[in-house]
Enzyme design. Sequence first.
Site, PDB file in Angstrom:
ATOM      1  N   HIS A  72       0.580  -1.117   0.048  1.00  0.00           N
ATOM      2  CA  HIS A  72       0.028   0.048   0.110  1.00  0.00           C
ATOM      3  C   HIS A  72       0.942   1.235  -0.064  1.00  0.00           C
ATOM      4  O   HIS A  72       0.198   2.578   0.119  1.00  0.00           O
ATOM      5  CB  HIS A  72      -0.891  -0.022   1.238  1.00  0.00           C
ATOM      6  CG  HIS A  72      -1.926  -1.000   1.286  1.00  0.00           C
ATOM      7  ND1 HIS A  72      -3.182  -0.831   0.525  1.00  0.00           N
ATOM      8  CD2 HIS A  72      -2.077  -2.245   1.742  1.00  0.00           C
ATOM      9  CE1 HIS A  72      -3.869  -1.964   0.873  1.00  0.00           C
ATOM     10  NE2 HIS A  72      -3.129  -2.996   1.385  1.00  0.00           N
ATOM     11  N   LYS A  94      -9.079  13.384   4.710  1.00  0.00           N
ATOM     12  CA  LYS A  94      -8.360  12.287   4.837  1.00  0.00           C
ATOM     13  C   LYS A  94      -7.109  12.317   5.880  1.00  0.00           C
ATOM     14  O   LYS A  94      -7.339  13.406   6.459  1.00  0.00           O
ATOM     15  CB  LYS A  94      -7.534  12.196   3.421  1.00  0.00           C
ATOM     16  CG  LYS A  94      -6.828  13.561   3.162  1.00  0.00           C
ATOM     17  CD  LYS A  94      -6.215  13.590   1.784  1.00  0.00           C
ATOM     18  CE  LYS A  94      -7.258  13.511   0.404  1.00  0.00           C
ATOM     19  NZ  LYS A  94      -7.503  12.384  -0.293  1.00  0.00           N
ATOM     20  N   ARG A  95      -6.488  11.386   6.135  1.00  0.00           N
ATOM     21  CA  ARG A  95      -5.477  11.680   7.248  1.00  0.00           C
ATOM     22  C   ARG A  95      -4.760  12.932   6.944  1.00  0.00           C
ATOM     23  O   ARG A  95      -4.608  13.149   5.888  1.00  0.00           O
ATOM     24  CB  ARG A  95      -4.607  10.287   7.454  1.00  0.00           C
ATOM     25  CG  ARG A  95      -5.380   9.312   8.117  1.00  0.00           C
ATOM     26  CD  ARG A  95      -5.543   9.602   9.234  1.00  0.00           C
ATOM     27  NE  ARG A  95      -4.465   9.630  10.440  1.00  0.00           N
ATOM     28  CZ  ARG A  95      -4.172   8.698  11.382  1.00  0.00           C
ATOM     29  NH1 ARG A  95      -5.053   7.738  11.382  1.00  0.00           N
ATOM     30  NH2 ARG A  95      -3.065   8.865  12.163  1.00  0.00           N
ATOM     31  N   LYS A 116      -0.375  14.569   1.408  1.00  0.00           N
ATOM     32  CA  LYS A 116      -1.385  14.703   1.087  1.00  0.00           C
ATOM     33  C   LYS A 116      -1.726  16.019   0.857  1.00  0.00           C
ATOM     34  O   LYS A 116      -2.628  16.405   0.159  1.00  0.00           O
ATOM     35  CB  LYS A 116      -2.402  14.048   2.078  1.00  0.00           C
ATOM     36  CG  LYS A 116      -2.198  12.497   2.112  1.00  0.00           C
ATOM     37  CD  LYS A 116      -3.422  12.068   3.181  1.00  0.00           C
ATOM     38  CE  LYS A 116      -3.348  10.593   3.384  1.00  0.00           C
ATOM     39  NZ  LYS A 116      -4.019   9.732   2.401  1.00  0.00           N
ATOM     40  N   THR A 143      -8.863   6.398  -2.011  1.00  0.00           N
ATOM     41  CA  THR A 143     -10.126   5.674  -2.159  1.00  0.00           C
ATOM     42  C   THR A 143     -11.337   6.826  -1.866  1.00  0.00           C
ATOM     43  O   THR A 143     -12.414   6.665  -2.342  1.00  0.00           O
ATOM     44  CB  THR A 143     -10.465   4.598  -1.145  1.00  0.00           C
ATOM     45  OG1 THR A 143     -10.026   4.749   0.107  1.00  0.00           O
ATOM     46  CG2 THR A 143      -9.630   3.172  -1.582  1.00  0.00           C
ATOM     47  N   LYS A 169     -15.180   7.870  -3.620  1.00  0.00           N
ATOM     48  CA  LYS A 169     -16.321   8.035  -2.755  1.00  0.00           C
ATOM     49  C   LYS A 169     -16.916   9.282  -3.253  1.00  0.00           C
ATOM     50  O   LYS A 169     -18.168   9.532  -3.235  1.00  0.00           O
ATOM     51  CB  LYS A 169     -15.955   8.075  -1.397  1.00  0.00           C
ATOM     52  CG  LYS A 169     -15.497   6.590  -0.761  1.00  0.00           C
ATOM     53  CD  LYS A 169     -15.245   6.587   0.500  1.00  0.00           C
ATOM     54  CE  LYS A 169     -14.282   5.236   0.700  1.00  0.00           C
ATOM     55  NZ  LYS A 169     -13.457   5.188   1.963  1.00  0.00           N
TER      56      LYS A 169
HETATM   57  C1  26Q Z   1       2.849   0.265  10.542  1.00  0.00           C
HETATM   58  C2  26Q Z   1       3.743  -0.055  11.599  1.00  0.00           C
HETATM   59  C3  26Q Z   1       3.551   0.592  13.070  1.00  0.00           C
HETATM   60  C4  26Q Z   1       2.263   1.252  13.134  1.00  0.00           C
HETATM   61  C5  26Q Z   1       1.248   1.536  12.301  1.00  0.00           C
HETATM   62  C6  26Q Z   1       1.644   1.003  11.060  1.00  0.00           C
HETATM   63  C7  26Q Z   1       0.782   1.491   9.777  1.00  0.00           C
HETATM   64  C8  26Q Z   1      -0.549   1.721   9.985  1.00  0.00           C
HETATM   65  C9  26Q Z   1      -1.613   1.859   9.034  1.00  0.00           C
HETATM   66  C10 26Q Z   1       1.268   1.851   8.702  1.00  0.00           C
HETATM   67  C11 26Q Z   1       0.479   2.206   7.530  1.00  0.00           C
HETATM   68  C12 26Q Z   1      -1.018   2.257   7.695  1.00  0.00           C
HETATM   69  C13 26Q Z   1      -1.878   2.627   6.857  1.00  0.00           C
HETATM   70  C14 26Q Z   1      -1.894   2.829   5.520  1.00  0.00           C
HETATM   71  C15 26Q Z   1      -2.593   3.087   4.626  1.00  0.00           C
HETATM   72  O1  26Q Z   1      -3.918   3.344   4.892  1.00  0.00           O
HETATM   73  N1  26Q Z   1      -2.345   3.403   3.235  1.00  0.00           N
HETATM   74  C16 26Q Z   1      -3.366   3.607   2.231  1.00  0.00           C
HETATM   75  O2  26Q Z   1      -3.944   2.530   1.573  1.00  0.00           O
HETATM   76  C17 26Q Z   1      -4.886   2.852   0.803  1.00  0.00           C
HETATM   77  C18 26Q Z   1      -5.745   1.683   0.559  1.00  0.00           C
HETATM   78  O3  26Q Z   1      -4.797   1.003  -0.267  1.00  0.00           O
HETATM   79  C19 26Q Z   1      -4.437   3.566  -0.323  1.00  0.00           C
HETATM   80  O4  26Q Z   1      -5.530   4.060  -1.141  1.00  0.00           O
HETATM   81  C20 26Q Z   1      -3.695   4.834   0.088  1.00  0.00           C
HETATM   82  O5  26Q Z   1      -3.295   5.678  -0.904  1.00  0.00           O
HETATM   83  C21 26Q Z   1      -2.736   4.627   1.007  1.00  0.00           C
HETATM   84  O6  26Q Z   1      -2.055   5.451   1.704  1.00  0.00           O
END
Ligand code: 26Q
Length: 814
Positions: free
Chosen positions: A364, A552-553, A558, A660, A664
């Site tokens: 991702h 978004k986050r 972003k 995503t 939406k």
């Molecule tokens: C990793 C290690 C320790 C703590 C947290 C994490 C962690 C947690 C969540 C790392 C990444 C995430 C989330 C990532 C994320 O949401 N990525 C997004 O995924 C979407 C679905 O594929 C994409 O549409 C986005 O572009 C992408 O940023």
Amino acid sequence: MTTERDKNMEQNFDKERFKEALSTKLASYFGVTPEEAEEAQIYKSLVLVVRDILVKKRAKFHEARKKRGGKRVYYMCMEFLIGRSLKNNLCNLGIEPIVRETLSELGFSLSAVYKKEPDPGLGNGGLGRLAACFMDSLTTLSYPATGHTICYEYGLFKQKIIDGVQVELPDDWMNDGSVWLEPRADKSCLVRFGGRVLESWENGRCKIHHVDYEEVQAIPYDLMITGAESEAVNILRLWRAHSVRTFNMSAFTQGQYVKAIEENISAETISKVLYPSDHHTEGKMLRLSQQYFLCSAALQNIIAEYLAGHGTLADFKEKIAIHLNDTHPALCIPELMRILLDMYSYSWEDAWDVCTHVFSYTNHTIMPEALEVWNEDLFKLKLPRIHQIIVEINRRYTQELWSLYPGDWDRISRMAILCGGQIRMANLSVVGSYKVNGVSKLHSELLTKTVFHDYYKKDPQQFTNVTNGIAHRRWLIYANPMLAALLDETIGPDYRKQPEKLSEFAKFANDNAVLEQLSLIKKANKERFARYVKEKTGLLLNIDSIFDVQTKRLHEYKRQLLNALQIIEAYTKLKENPTLNMLPQTYLFAAKAAPGYHMAKEIIKLIYFIASDIEKQPALREKIRVVFMEDYNVSLAEILIPAADLSEQISLAGKEASGTGNMKFMINGAVTIGTLDGANIEISEAVGPDNIYIFGLNTDEVDELWRRGYVAADCYNKSERLRRAIDALGSGFDGHTFSELFAYLLSGHGIADPYMCLADFDSYCLAHDRALTDYQNKNKWNKMALHNIANAGIFSSDRSIEEYAQKIWSLSKV
Ligand code: 26Q
């Protein structure tokens, strides 16, 4: 006793039966009649009624699946951002109208009852929401699928903004939000941490003895997932950690009491809270424990379930697909090896053969700070046996590489799993999976060109693309019922299960009555959202202004900061000339920042004080308004997205893997202003250049600019518009100056403006100007909205899931 009538509850669901079922629940759980009940009791009883329907449906589906045999998929993810369940389930089951009417006769509003449900925040953002959309589509399409995740006691923090500062509060969703969950103590298992590994030789085989470990009990809680007009009910299994130490009362008198409790607490800490950061790994040991806890519990469960059904593991690799949603659950690979080697006496070769036919992995992100690595020394202490197995996987793999690329040390060390005292989880995931996919065309291409280039050269067939999608029933039909009604009326209801049929809506592009309907629906959704804002904040939004939305986050890449700069520019221009005749604009933001992410929090502060500055000037706020909505979550998105006119998708090209939210907004008739990044590219191809505002550098241009040496100050010096915006950061808003952001953009600690806001600024402003001009041509805008809706079908997660089923999992429907 199950009566015939009961069995047909769903098919023959009528008002009388429903009233009776609800009354029974109210009486047995709360001792009240419907007349005496409170809204919260109605909510809980209604959930219990729905659960009964699902349990029966589930049993039938289970039988049908068993009879059919065939393959099933397990979707492994540390996050499932499911959102509220009640409305989704009632609508999927097709019983919402009856429930609404009956409740109304009893004096309750179903819409009010919906609000009683807490919104479980079991995910950070896109990745977790994607997992939830995928479970919806898998079930609607009748694929046998089970999700595995952690049952966090506290989901993503609740956000308050106080004087521009984000304050994080605990999300205690389990308190009364667990009505949907069914504890399955009968399926609990034990997960081992720490200790030492001893080896002995027995009958010519090396036997492994794991000793002195700490054991944690894993208890699953099941959530039933419905599909729309589907016979399927799938399960999302959420694992909770429990201490196995039983309480030793004699220890109390010996002064060991507190210590014993402390140990209990530390075991239960594992499922206590969701890590609130995305795109940043801290290498925390608790996170590693969470990951292994999920992987071990899920795999023990998958194997036990398989043996119960088949009696032997012989055909396991033909019948089972296990999908790793990012590297977070990658320890599933060595854990399956451990189970097969140590518990079922497989040879290494046989066990590895199973793994490499069972696992697939979705990446991702390619941002380096998000690629997970673990310090090997710490890892070894926490998971000694898993460490041994990874070492052996790495040894054999690098040996293979040595024979393929003799002497090419650079390449081999890039591809190795272990390097420089670190365990690289992305490498482990690629080495252990038979397929790897990215989440948009661009992202999948970048994967094979950059982070996974060496692996791609070794085996191009291993890599593929599956562009993300969204559950269009939740995000269009249920969130925007008026638009759904218009679609039903114009193109018929088939698009509900065949989203590609949305394309038929394009036939109405020149039908003025339909275009007018579309604009009335948007207006009604803006009014609905404005009522919500009024209730939450007291602010009165102008429905006739353009709703320009970025939700978004909060992350530098972003570029909420780019949006803010554009607003500042428009605002300062207006201040210089207050009688400027312009289209009234409402800028809406909602975003959570990771609690330790300083720069993200500064950007929230900036937006907050731009907003408060404008609020204090009544004449200006008629024309420009900025609102930062607190606590963005699925429920807020469901009411905000249908109200949007313009969708801001403005990441620096190459950084957003897919996005995503963009999908939406599009499916709700908002027009995108965006860069050529992630799925924006595919959106742009789908709608054509006239129905989207594309601006800024593309990935090649970004690369080229980096190579040449990007100097943000050059942009500043060249653009009058940009200077005005940036200088305003120095003078400040509502008494607050933003010198840190000023420095970040122009001088910076390392590189100034790392996400190239300044490079894209002018082009962004021009795109914005075009959008504002077009918006004033109502007919033109309505047509653009219509084309966005008509071309959104391919962004349904139904399409994504069909691709996963064919290209990756080889899965067929029940
Ligand atoms: C990793 C290690 C320790 C703590 C947290 C994490 C962690 C947690 C969540 C790392 C990444 C995430 C989330 C990532 C994320 O949401 N990525 C997004 O995924 C979407 C679905 O594929 C994409 O549409 C986005 O572009 C992408 O940023």
